[in-house]
Design an enzyme around this catalytic site. Structure first.
Site, PDB file in Angstrom:
ATOM      1  CB  SER A  98     -81.761 -11.652  10.059  1.00 50.60           C
ATOM      2  OG  SER A  98     -81.191 -12.273   8.948  1.00 50.60           O
TER       3      SER A  98
ATOM      4  CD  GLU B 281     -76.435 -22.350   4.105  1.00 46.47           C
ATOM      5  OE1 GLU B 281     -76.228 -23.465   4.556  1.00 46.47           O
ATOM      6  OE2 GLU B 281     -75.590 -21.441   4.065  1.00 46.47           O
TER       7      GLU B 281
ATOM      8  CB  VAL C 120     -79.895 -14.472  12.503  1.00 46.33           C
ATOM      9  CG1 VAL C 120     -79.143 -13.842  13.666  1.00 46.33           C
ATOM     10  CG2 VAL C 120     -78.904 -14.990  11.457  1.00 46.33           C
TER      11      VAL C 120
ATOM     12  CE  LYS D 238     -75.464 -17.793   9.419  1.00 46.73           C
ATOM     13  NZ  LYS D 238     -74.413 -16.994   8.780  1.00 46.73           N
TER      14      LYS D 238
ATOM     15  CG  ASP E  12     -72.796 -12.565   0.991  1.00 47.79           C
ATOM     16  OD1 ASP E  12     -72.923 -11.789   0.019  1.00 47.79           O
ATOM     17  OD2 ASP E  12     -73.730 -12.826   1.768  1.00 47.79           O
TER      18      ASP E  12
HETATM   19  N1  LIG Z   1     -72.682 -11.321  15.537  1.00 51.99           N
HETATM   20  C1  LIG Z   1     -73.759 -10.587  15.192  1.00 51.99           C
HETATM   21  N2  LIG Z   1     -74.055  -9.484  15.899  1.00 51.99           N
HETATM   22  C2  LIG Z   1     -75.137  -8.755  15.565  1.00 51.99           C
HETATM   23  N3  LIG Z   1     -75.966  -9.040  14.570  1.00 51.99           N
HETATM   24  C3  LIG Z   1     -75.734 -10.121  13.840  1.00 51.99           C
HETATM   25  C4  LIG Z   1     -74.614 -10.956  14.108  1.00 51.99           C
HETATM   26  N4  LIG Z   1     -74.640 -11.978  13.226  1.00 51.99           N
HETATM   27  C5  LIG Z   1     -75.715 -11.777  12.445  1.00 51.99           C
HETATM   28  N5  LIG Z   1     -76.392 -10.665  12.802  1.00 51.99           N
HETATM   29  C6  LIG Z   1     -77.595 -10.123  12.170  1.00 51.99           C
HETATM   30  O1  LIG Z   1     -78.257 -11.141  11.435  1.00 51.99           O
HETATM   31  C7  LIG Z   1     -78.220 -10.848  10.039  1.00 51.99           C
HETATM   32  C8  LIG Z   1     -78.015 -12.118   9.236  1.00 51.99           C
HETATM   33  O2  LIG Z   1     -76.871 -12.775   9.673  1.00 51.99           O
HETATM   34  P1  LIG Z   1     -76.040 -13.700   8.685  1.00 51.99           P
HETATM   35  O3  LIG Z   1     -76.983 -14.794   8.256  1.00 51.99           O
HETATM   36  O4  LIG Z   1     -74.876 -14.224   9.490  1.00 51.99           O
HETATM   37  O5  LIG Z   1     -75.631 -12.806   7.565  1.00 51.99           O
HETATM   38  C9  LIG Z   1     -77.107  -9.825   9.883  1.00 51.99           C
HETATM   39  O6  LIG Z   1     -77.278  -9.009   8.779  1.00 51.99           O
HETATM   40  C10 LIG Z   1     -77.204  -9.053  11.181  1.00 51.99           C
HETATM   41  O7  LIG Z   1     -78.214  -8.086  11.135  1.00 51.99           O
END
Ligand SMILES: Nc1ncnc2c1ncn2[C@@H]1O[C@H](COP(=O)(O)O)[C@@H](O)[C@H]1O
Lengths: 261, 157
Positions: A23, A27, A30, A52, A161
């Site tokens: 993803s 900012e 992932v 991340k 968010d």
């Molecule tokens: N702990 C996690 N376990 C599984 N997928 C995650 C996790 N953290 C982030 N993701 C995936 O990565 C995307 C972006 O992460 P974030 O930037 O933290 O919102 C999320 O919408 C999920 O699809």
């Protein structure tokens, strides 16, 4: 995702840590990896960990950029670490944090939904159930989502968010347990304003993607939310009343003004 | 003795061992500063994850920021602590005169400066105790859960 960003992180992680991008946000990027950052026993072919990464921003002065990245990375890590210690709350565990390179490792949660319904976040889960939108499983899950938000707010934290993608469902003993993820905008806050905005953002997310069923869905979520405060006597009742009142106000004026102030 | 490496930091070698019924804790306590390894009060450690998390953190500080203590070994003790208070960290996670269960931990960089091949067995020589397997089982069954809870909860509030 830009090759430059990938090259940076690959260089940083070394070939010992293979990664797959999953993803890209404004900012952070992932990635998924099967290598645990320090516990060899937890690295195996099917293991899953989230990395991340906040890449440097070219348009910022390097030292300001480093300071900002460090601040945000630490802030997200601290809040995750704190929340993990609250037994009632479900958030992914923080595994490691490198504020100097803008990198955190977190526990991977969720799974792929059956019939190609995608990753098990709340959004995809609700789509999956669209044929039978009010089934008991959906009700139970949404009440639990509300309970998680209630717990978060009761402990005086806000998410910042709260979208349906930031609620990840993990199957535990035949039931879906909602986990809140992405505390990049999270904060410790006693302000009813922040809580009202959290509730409003989630309500809007439900309305915009599942409009036909939104009334009932939002009702179930709020039912779970209220449950939590109901367990805390007079203090709980008072806090609930204040939060709901502000939620109503935020809804009336729309989210915009709160974003400015 | 356990040999470990951190994926991101392949240039470093980590050696660790668990000693039980250590007889010369008092002497070791006086020598902590001059030993080529860290001596950790095993009562405060409940898993390998906890131990190597601190090693990882120390290596991150060393590589990308700066050490706040004398060397990588002592930095691991600081990294075990939930606070950044160095004195508190050594008092809590370092050995006391009465400590009898000790984890010895040595991080060396590269081959040259590291332990000379074949001399691993003398690395932790000064510790007069019985070496037992350093594993999650050993740590889990011998850790002092009350102390760990106390350290953890102090931080949560
Ligand atoms: N702990 C996690 N376990 C599984 N997928 C995650 C996790 N953290 C982030 N993701 C995936 O990565 C995307 C972006 O992460 P974030 O930037 O933290 O919102 C999320 O919408 C999920 O699809």
């Amino acid at each position: 995702m830009s090759q430059e960003v990938i090259d940076q992180i690959v260089k940083y992680l070394t070939p010992q840590v293979p990664i797959t991008p999953i993803s890209q946000g404004a900012e952070a990027v992932v990635f998924l990896t099967n290598v645990h950052p320090y516990d060899i026993g937890r690295s195996y072919p099917d293991a899953k960990y989230i990395i991340k990464y906040r890449p440097p921003k070219k348009y910022r002065h390097p030292s300001i950029d480093r300071a900002l990245t460090k601040h945000r990375t630490l802030s997200e890590s601290r809040i995750l670490a704190k929340l993990s210690q609250i037994p009632e709350l479900h958030v992914p565990r923080l595994i490691a944090c490198d504020p100097y390179n803008g990198c955190i490792w977190i526990e991977y949660l969720g799974e792929n939904l059956p019939n190609n319904c995608g990753f098990s976040n709340l959004k995809n889960y609700l789509w999956m159930n669209a044929d039978d939108p009010y089934n008991a499983d959906v009700e139970k899950t949404l009440v639990k989502v509300g309970q998680q938000i209630g717990q978060l707010h009761w402990q005086d934290y806000c998410h910042g968010d709260l979208t349906t993608s930031n609620v990840v469902l993990s199957r535990r003993g035949g039931e879906w347990e909602p986990f809140l993820i992405d505390f990049g905008l999270g904060s410790a806050s006693t302000l009813v304003e922040d809580k009202g905005v959290d509730l409003y953002v989630l309500e809007r997310a439900i309305i915009s993607t599942h409009s036909r069923f939104a009334d009932k869905y939002n009702m179930w979520i709020m039912q779970g939310f209220k449950d939590v405060f109901g367990q805390h006597g007079k203090v709980g009742d008072k806090k609930l009343k204040d939060t709901l009142k502000r939620f109503e106000e935020v809804r009336l004026r729309g989210r915009k003004r709160s974003m400015l102030g | 003795m356990l040999t470990h490496s951190i994926p991101q930091f392949q240039g470093f070698q980590i050696k660790a061992a668990y000693f039980e019924d250590v007889k010369n804790g008092e002497l070791l306590r006086q020598q902590v500063a001059s030993m080529p390894f860290a001596m950790i009060d095993a009562a405060c450690i409940c898993s390998l994850e906890q131990l190597f998390c601190a090693v990882h953190k120390a290596l991150l500080e060393y590589t990308y920021n700066r050490l706040r203590t004398k060397n990588l070994n002592s930095e691991c003790i600081l990294s075990l602590s939930p606070t950044s208070n160095i004195g508190e960290a050594f008092k809590r996670f370092g050995i006391k005169e009465t400590t009898t269960n000790i984890i010895c931990l040595a991080i060396t960089e590269g081959k040259e400066s590291g332990v000379i091949e074949g001399t691993e067995h003398v690395l932790f020589q000064g510790v007069e105790g019985e070496e037992i397997e350093l594993s999650d089982g050993t740590l889990g069954s011998r850790a002092d859960v009350e102390i760990i809870k106390k350290v953890r909860l102090n931080r949560a509030t």
